[in-house]
Structures are given as structure tokens and as C-alpha cells.
Design an enzyme around this catalytic site. Structure first.
Site, PDB file in Angstrom:
ATOM      1  N   HIS A 147      17.952  16.998 -94.219  1.00  0.00           N
ATOM      2  CA  HIS A 147      17.657  16.202 -95.423  1.00  0.00           C
ATOM      3  C   HIS A 147      17.388  14.765 -94.959  1.00  0.00           C
ATOM      4  CE1 HIS A 147      18.829  15.200 -99.813  1.00  0.00           C
ATOM      5  NE2 HIS A 147      18.854  14.006 -99.232  1.00  0.00           N
ATOM      6  N   ASN A 193      13.248  10.635-100.469  1.00  0.00           N
ATOM      7  CA  ASN A 193      13.238  11.702 -99.464  1.00  0.00           C
ATOM      8  C   ASN A 193      11.841  11.820 -98.889  1.00  0.00           C
ATOM      9  OD1 ASN A 193      15.267  12.768-101.763  1.00  0.00           O
ATOM     10  ND2 ASN A 193      15.881  13.508 -99.766  1.00  0.00           N
ATOM     11  N   CYS A 241      19.848   7.508-102.988  1.00  0.00           N
ATOM     12  CA  CYS A 241      21.158   7.482-103.622  1.00  0.00           C
ATOM     13  C   CYS A 241      21.439   6.047-104.056  1.00  0.00           C
ATOM     14  CB  CYS A 241      22.209   7.960-102.620  1.00  0.00           C
ATOM     15  SG  CYS A 241      23.866   7.821-103.268  1.00  0.00           S
ATOM     16  N   HIS A 244      15.803  10.953 -95.534  1.00  0.00           N
ATOM     17  CA  HIS A 244      15.223   9.907 -96.377  1.00  0.00           C
ATOM     18  C   HIS A 244      14.248   9.122 -95.507  1.00  0.00           C
ATOM     19  CE1 HIS A 244      17.314  10.330-100.244  1.00  0.00           C
ATOM     20  NE2 HIS A 244      18.198  10.977 -99.509  1.00  0.00           N
ATOM     21  N   ARG A 283      16.327  16.324-108.660  1.00  0.00           N
ATOM     22  CA  ARG A 283      17.689  15.767-108.574  1.00  0.00           C
ATOM     23  C   ARG A 283      17.693  14.455-107.776  1.00  0.00           C
ATOM     24  NH1 ARG A 283      21.123  13.842-104.952  1.00  0.00           N
ATOM     25  NH2 ARG A 283      20.494  15.469-103.486  1.00  0.00           N
ATOM     26  N   ASP A 284      17.564  14.543-106.459  1.00  0.00           N
ATOM     27  CA  ASP A 284      17.603  13.318-105.638  1.00  0.00           C
ATOM     28  C   ASP A 284      16.452  12.394-106.055  1.00  0.00           C
ATOM     29  OD1 ASP A 284      17.920  11.448-103.553  1.00  0.00           O
ATOM     30  OD2 ASP A 284      18.466  12.985-102.108  1.00  0.00           O
TER      31      ASP A 284
HETATM   32  P1  HMG Z   1      35.745   8.527-111.347  1.00  0.00           P
HETATM   33  O1  HMG Z   1      35.490   7.396-112.279  1.00  0.00           O
HETATM   34  O2  HMG Z   1      36.690   8.317-110.190  1.00  0.00           O
HETATM   35  O3  HMG Z   1      36.182   9.829-112.153  1.00  0.00           O
HETATM   36  O4  HMG Z   1      34.340   9.005-110.795  1.00  0.00           O
HETATM   37  P2  HMG Z   1      37.575  10.274-112.724  1.00  0.00           P
HETATM   38  O5  HMG Z   1      37.934  11.550-112.090  1.00  0.00           O
HETATM   39  O6  HMG Z   1      38.567   9.146-112.672  1.00  0.00           O
HETATM   40  O7  HMG Z   1      37.196  10.517-114.255  1.00  0.00           O
HETATM   41  C1  HMG Z   1      36.688   9.449-115.054  1.00  0.00           C
HETATM   42  C2  HMG Z   1      35.825  10.012-116.158  1.00  0.00           C
HETATM   43  O8  HMG Z   1      34.671  10.678-115.593  1.00  0.00           O
HETATM   44  C3  HMG Z   1      36.537  11.059-117.007  1.00  0.00           C
HETATM   45  O9  HMG Z   1      36.004  10.973-118.317  1.00  0.00           O
HETATM   46  C4  HMG Z   1      36.093  12.361-116.388  1.00  0.00           C
HETATM   47  O10 HMG Z   1      36.143  13.440-117.299  1.00  0.00           O
HETATM   48  C5  HMG Z   1      34.631  12.039-116.060  1.00  0.00           C
HETATM   49  P3  HMG Z   1      36.762  10.128-119.474  1.00  0.00           P
HETATM   50  O11 HMG Z   1      38.113  10.769-119.558  1.00  0.00           O
HETATM   51  O12 HMG Z   1      36.827   8.706-119.003  1.00  0.00           O
HETATM   52  O13 HMG Z   1      35.875  10.331-120.669  1.00  0.00           O
HETATM   53  N1  HMG Z   1      34.103  12.894-115.015  1.00  0.00           N
HETATM   54  C6  HMG Z   1      32.918  13.548-115.092  1.00  0.00           C
HETATM   55  N2  HMG Z   1      31.966  13.560-116.043  1.00  0.00           N
HETATM   56  C7  HMG Z   1      30.899  14.334-115.817  1.00  0.00           C
HETATM   57  N3  HMG Z   1      30.704  15.064-114.686  1.00  0.00           N
HETATM   58  C8  HMG Z   1      31.628  15.057-113.725  1.00  0.00           C
HETATM   59  C9  HMG Z   1      32.795  14.276-113.906  1.00  0.00           C
HETATM   60  N4  HMG Z   1      33.880  14.044-113.148  1.00  0.00           N
HETATM   61  C10 HMG Z   1      34.672  13.216-113.832  1.00  0.00           C
HETATM   62  N5  HMG Z   1      31.424  15.787-112.607  1.00  0.00           N
HETATM   63  C11 HMG Z   1      32.900  10.770-109.992  1.00  0.00           C
HETATM   64  C12 HMG Z   1      34.260  10.079-109.861  1.00  0.00           C
HETATM   65  C13 HMG Z   1      32.796  11.711-108.808  1.00  0.00           C
HETATM   66  C14 HMG Z   1      32.874  11.550-111.294  1.00  0.00           C
HETATM   67  C15 HMG Z   1      31.781   9.697-110.006  1.00  0.00           C
HETATM   68  O14 HMG Z   1      31.976   8.854-108.918  1.00  0.00           O
HETATM   69  C16 HMG Z   1      30.415  10.304-109.910  1.00  0.00           C
HETATM   70  O15 HMG Z   1      29.939  10.978-110.840  1.00  0.00           O
HETATM   71  N6  HMG Z   1      29.697  10.075-108.794  1.00  0.00           N
HETATM   72  C17 HMG Z   1      28.386  10.682-108.582  1.00  0.00           C
HETATM   73  C18 HMG Z   1      27.554   9.813-107.722  1.00  0.00           C
HETATM   74  C19 HMG Z   1      26.227  10.494-107.448  1.00  0.00           C
HETATM   75  O16 HMG Z   1      25.781  11.356-108.200  1.00  0.00           O
HETATM   76  N7  HMG Z   1      25.547  10.080-106.357  1.00  0.00           N
HETATM   77  C20 HMG Z   1      24.281  10.627-106.003  1.00  0.00           C
HETATM   78  C21 HMG Z   1      24.355  12.041-105.508  1.00  0.00           C
HETATM   79  S1  HMG Z   1      24.837  12.174-103.806  1.00  0.00           S
HETATM   80  C22 HMG Z   1      23.373  11.892-102.955  1.00  0.00           C
HETATM   81  O17 HMG Z   1      22.370  11.529-103.522  1.00  0.00           O
HETATM   82  C23 HMG Z   1      23.364  12.181-101.482  1.00  0.00           C
HETATM   83  C24 HMG Z   1      22.577  13.462-101.111  1.00  0.00           C
HETATM   84  O18 HMG Z   1      21.242  13.409-101.571  1.00  0.00           O
HETATM   85  C25 HMG Z   1      22.569  13.628 -99.586  1.00  0.00           C
HETATM   86  C26 HMG Z   1      22.159  12.321 -98.876  1.00  0.00           C
HETATM   87  O19 HMG Z   1      20.985  11.923 -98.976  1.00  0.00           O
HETATM   88  O20 HMG Z   1      23.059  11.718 -98.310  1.00  0.00           O
HETATM   89  C27 HMG Z   1      23.240  14.720-101.705  1.00  0.00           C
HETATM   90 MG    MG Z   2      19.634  12.356-100.576  1.00  0.00          MG
END
Ligand code: HMG
Ligand code: MG
Length: 297
Positions: A206, A248, A239, A208, A16-17
Site C-alpha cells: 500500500h 495512494n 490519512c 502513498h 475509502r482511503d
Molecule cells: P475515541 O474518541 O478515543 O473513541 O476515538 P472512544 O472509544 O473514547 O469513544 C468516543 C465516541 O466515539 C463514543 O461515542 C463511541 O461510541 C464512538 P459517544 O458515546 O461519545 O457518542 N465510537 C465510534 N463511532 C463510530 N464508529 C466507531 C467508533 N468507535 C467509537 N468505530 C476512534 C477512537 C478509533 C473511534 C477514533 O480515533 C477514530 O474513529 N479514528 C479513525 C481514524 C481514521 O479513520 N483514520 C484513517 C484510516 S487509517 C488510514 O488511512 C491508513 C491506511 O490507509 C494505511 C496507511 O496508508 O497507512 C489504512
Molecule cells: Mg492509506
């Protein structure tokens, strides 16, 4: 001399990450081969994929296929930011969810297009419902030490966000150094504090490895009593919305450290290297972890 834990659990976050930020498209079969080889190596807890918007994170667009085809071994977790992600993940057959929110407002706006308060309020009923149905919930707390946009985060802010997830019923806190700014003193201090505040919660660190302090931060966290670490085979990861942050801390390098300390993990270092080989040909950057490079000499 502090007494260190005798057993440590490694939660593998490579699939994933590790892969989420990769620019090249990686075939689903190669991701599955990576996952299965990690299971063969003895990994019992793993973040398989994430159910996020494919517009934001194209690499995770095959989340349903990954969940459907991965062998069921130990605790398999999927990451998701919101109700839509949770609902799709449940339909795909996922049982264990990781939800994520950062302490920093600016980071959350960039990463999930929500403020911290908006994200927490939206997740509250979702996590409550998951817990009513007996699903395992892990809360990933990003920017727990430092935010690439806002700077240093106060420990009280991190503890307050953790408390909100405990109030929702989360089973685990995975507390993240998102941009690799933590150091051993800060790691010891924050995890010591968290251990005192949340003695009955699974507490995971966690890190990085942006500044190559990951292993020293792990050693300091072990001294604070932490016995769960998120690691990524091959040191992959980062990220996309945390500029400059690299992967990581690597599973194989952490294993070498833990093996020398006689700390048991049940994970085979050489088999982790074989897992990395499954995805290495597709990556846009070389694998630079110490144990991977040594294995190729
Ligand atoms: P948004 O554009 O504000 O979403 O994004 P929305 O609610 O306005 O919806 C827009 C469209 O997205 C819609 O589709 C929704 O259905 C769809 P449309 O009607 O336009 O066809 N949608 C989705 N589609 C699939 N899966 C979903 C989903 N939700 C809405 N879950 C949103 C908001 C949260 C979706 C977007 O910003 C996003 O997906 N962000 C993810 C970012 C990400 O994955 N970052 C990396 C992971 S976090 C990380 O790595 C940190 C961690 O490792 C810890 C650390 O190291 O800090 C965990
Ligand atoms: Mg991370």
C-alpha cells in the site's frame, strides 16, 4: 533480471482511503456510482468505506448506506479500528473487515487515540471472533517504513506487528507506506523479508505517492514477488493524521505500468478513468495522475 508475477490483483481503496480526507461533502449516490463504475472496470476487491467515528472522519458517515446499497461484486471490504466499528459493520451486512494499526505509537495516538499495544490488545479478541465466524480479515499495517512523527521504522518492528496479526488469524497483511517516504531499495528489502516471514499469507503493498516514487516502489515490490497492490482510482487519498501525505498510487497509472509489462489484472484502464469522472466534480483538488490527464487531452 528478476522474474515478475504474471498476474496481479489490484485492491481498489479509492472509495475509502481516496475519499476519507476530502473536505467537500460527496453525495452518497456519487460514491456509489464511483464504486459501481470501478466494479464495471473489473475490480474484484475493494475497500468500500470505513466504520470509524464520524467526529474524526466526517466523510465516511454514510458507511451503512454504502454497504447496504453497493452491488455485491467480489470481495468487498470495510475498514474499522475497533469492536464498535466491527459490530456496526456486521449489522450493516459487511462480511470482510480491514482492521488497522500503525507500527508507530505516536501515529496511533493521533489516528486512533490508542498506543500500539492498547490497539493490538483490544483487537485480539475481535479478530479471533471474526475468524471463528469465518469472516475475511485484512490487517492494515500503517507507518511500516516511516512515521511522520517518529521517523524511520526498523523492519524488525514492522515484522513484529505483522506477526501479531498473523497470530490473531488475519488472512491478509496490507503493509503501508503511510507518508510516502519509501523508496525502491527499502520496498524490495521489506517485502522480500515479509515474503520470507509470511509465505502463506496474502501480502499486499500500500503505497502513498507523496514523492512520486509509488510506481518505482511497485516495480521493486513486484521484483520481490508481491502480486497484490492497494491503489486508488484518481490517485485520491491520504490519512488526515499523517500530515503532508498525499494520495495512494493511482489505479490508472499502475495499470499502465502493469499493461506495458504484460502483467494481467483483469481491470480496464479506460473504464477506471470513467469511474474517476463520477467523483471528480466534487473534489477539492484537480486529478493530476498521468493517465487521467492524458485521457482528457
Ligand atoms: P475515541 O474518541 O478515543 O473513541 O476515538 P472512544 O472509544 O473514547 O469513544 C468516543 C465516541 O466515539 C463514543 O461515542 C463511541 O461510541 C464512538 P459517544 O458515546 O461519545 O457518542 N465510537 C465510534 N463511532 C463510530 N464508529 C466507531 C467508533 N468507535 C467509537 N468505530 C476512534 C477512537 C478509533 C473511534 C477514533 O480515533 C477514530 O474513529 N479514528 C479513525 C481514524 C481514521 O479513520 N483514520 C484513517 C484510516 S487509517 C488510514 O488511512 C491508513 C491506511 O490507509 C494505511 C496507511 O496508508 O497507512 C489504512
Ligand atoms: Mg492509506
Amino acid at each position: 533480471m528478476f522474474s515478475l508475477p504474471k498476474n496481479v490483483t489490484l485492491i481498489e481503496v479509492g472509495p475509502r482511503d481516496g475519499l476519507q480526507n476530502e473536505k467537500n461533502s460527496i453525495p452518497t449516490d456519487s460514491k456509489l456510482a464511483y464504486i459501481h463504475a470501478l466494479q464495471e472496470a473489473g475490480i474484484q476487491e475493494m475497500e468500500l468505506t470505513s466504520f470509524v467515528s464520524p467526529k474524526w472522519i466526517p466523510q465516511m458517515a454514510d458507511a451503512k448506506e454504502i454497504v447496504g446499497q453497493a452491488k455485491k461484486v467480489g470481495r468487498q471490504i470495510v475498514l474499522t479500528p475497533n469492536e464498535k466499528g466491527v459490530s456496526t459493520a456486521l449489522h450493516a451486512g459487511a462480511q470482510n473487515m480491514a482492521v488497522f494499526v500503525g507500527v508507530s505509537n505516536t501515529f496511533n495516538k493521533k489516528n486512533i487515540n490508542r498506543t500500539t499495544e492498547e490497539a493490538v490488545n483490544a483487537l485480539f479478541p475481535v479478530v479471533r471472533q471474526l475468524k471463528e465466524k469465518k469472516h475475511f480479515v485484512r490487517a492494515c499495517i500503517s507507518t511500516a517504513f516511516h512515521c511522520p512523527y517518529e521517523g524511520w521504522i526498523k523492519p524488525e518492528q514492522t515484522i513484529a506487528l505483522c506477526q501479531q496479526f498473523i497470530d490473531m488469524g488475519a488472512d491478509e497483511l496490507s503493509v503501508a507506506d503511510t507518508d510516502g517516504m519509501a523508496n525502491p531499495a527499502a520496498s524490495f528489502s521489506l517485502f522480500n523479508n515479509l515474503k520470507e516471514h509470511f509465505p502463506h499469507t496474502l501480502l499486499t503493498a500500500h503505497f502513498h505517492d507523496t514523492r512520486k516514487l509509488g510506481l518505482t516502489n511497485i516495480y521493486a515490490s513486484l521484483q520481490a514477488g508481491v502480486d497484490r497492490f492497494d491503489t486508488s482510482a484518481g490517485g485520491l487519498g491520504g490519512c488526515p493524521f499523517a500530515p503532508g501525505a498525499t494520495g495512494n498510487v493511482a489505479t490508472e497509472d499502475v495499470l499502465y505500468l502493469l499493461n506495458t509489462l504484460d502483467i494481467h489484472t483483469g481491470v480496464d484502464l479506460q473504464k477506471v478513468i470513467l469511474a474517476v469522472d463520477e467523483v471528480a466534480p466534487y473534489l477539492s483538488r484537480p486529478i493530476t495522475t498521468a493517465m487521467y490527464q492524458l485521457s482528457k487531452q
